[in-house]
Write a protein that holds these residues in place. Structure first.
Motif: not given
Length: 298
Positions: A44-53
């Motif tokens: 979940v955190v990785a998905a959030r950070q991926l969208v941010m990037v």
């Protein structure tokens, strides 16, 4: 010469937009609570950070000569802090529920905002907020001890995020620092996310849910912060933010079907009231301090 105060309309637009971002962030957190049950916190955190990037990287065009450790280490440290903060907070949501986790996490920016104060009222507000957390975690129902520890880690990481964001904003132009921090955070989280893939229950609805979490929790709030802070004072920004735990508790009830007892509901309101009182009664400070507060309570 002091700038003219914002018009009432601009203030209303800014405040309304910030209320919208509080709704967006906490709805994203509630949806994260749903997604964690399928794929686990690291994914979940990785998905959030991926969208941010994905949102930030197209605007970042670094020159190789400027990619030095001495210049970028605050942004790297901010990336580490983002990874710790988001991972510990989301896991605490899984163990405690959104309302309780968000209230404990809010102690980080609250204590940091009041750390340099010498007013008796601020000391009273801190004591009241602390009493609220004790009520929240110790007197009603069964509270997961690991969840409390993780929420406290998230609170400490949020305080560190405030300080590092200020330094990055002053030392690096535009969105460069936030972009570097987002990339570093993603790099740190990806190995944990990959490790959890065999146990994850992926489906197209879950993938869409992960994308929605990234948009609601990262893309929308970061995109609107500058718009908001150009229209309202840092004090009003902080006051609205202080009611975040109440919004979190509402979405925990609506989305995650969490049930908080009367004592826990009272404790959440107590923490929010203490934070709102402390911030609302602060005297006007120089612009740099106000900007620091505004950048911090995000």
């Amino acid at each position: 010469m002091n700038p003219q105060p914002p018009s009432r309309r601009r203030t209303l637009v800014g405040a309304s937009t910030q209320v919208g971002t509080e709704v967006s962030i906490n709805l994203g957190s509630a949806l994260a609570g749903v997604a964690i049950g399928y794929v686990g916190s690291p994914i979940v955190v990785a998905a959030r950070q991926l969208v941010m990037v994905i949102v930030l990287l197209p605007f970042y065009r670094p020159r190789r000569s400027l990619l030095t450790w001495r210049r970028l280490w605050p942004a790297v440290a901010l990336g580490v802090t983002l990874a710790v903060m988001n991972l510990s907070f989301y896991q605490s949501i899984h163990l405690l529920g959104l309302g309780i986790a968000a209230t404990i996490e809010f102690l980080g920016p609250l204590l940091l905002a009041l750390a340099t104060s010498r007013r008796v009222l601020d000391v009273v507000c801190v004591v009241v907020a602390g009493a609220g957390v004790v009520l929240l975690t110790g007197l009603e129902g069964q509270i997961d001890a690991l969840g409390v520890v993780l929420a406290l880690i998230a609170a400490g990481a949020w305080a560190a995020y405030i300080l590092l964001t200020r330094r990055v904003a002053l030392g690096l132009p535009g969105l460069e620092g936030l972009t570097v921090a987002s990339v570093v955070s993603l790099i740190l989280i990806v190995p944990l996310a990959v490790f959890g893939i065999p146990q994850a229950q992926f489906s197209w609805p879950v993938v869409a849910l992960l994308g929605g979490i990234g948009v609601l929790s990262s893309a929308i709030p970061y995109a609107l912060d500058t718009f908001i802070l150009r229209r309202i004072t840092a004090r009003l920004y902080a006051i609205i933010t202080s009611f975040g735990p109440v919004v979190a508790a509402v979405f925990g009830w609506i989305v995650l079907h969490e049930r908080l007892g009367p004592v826990q509901l009272f404790a959440i309101l107590l923490v929010c009231a203490a934070a709102g009182t402390a911030i609302a009664t602060q005297r006007e400070r120089p612009a740099t301090d106000l900007e620091q507060t505004a950048e911090g309570i995000t």
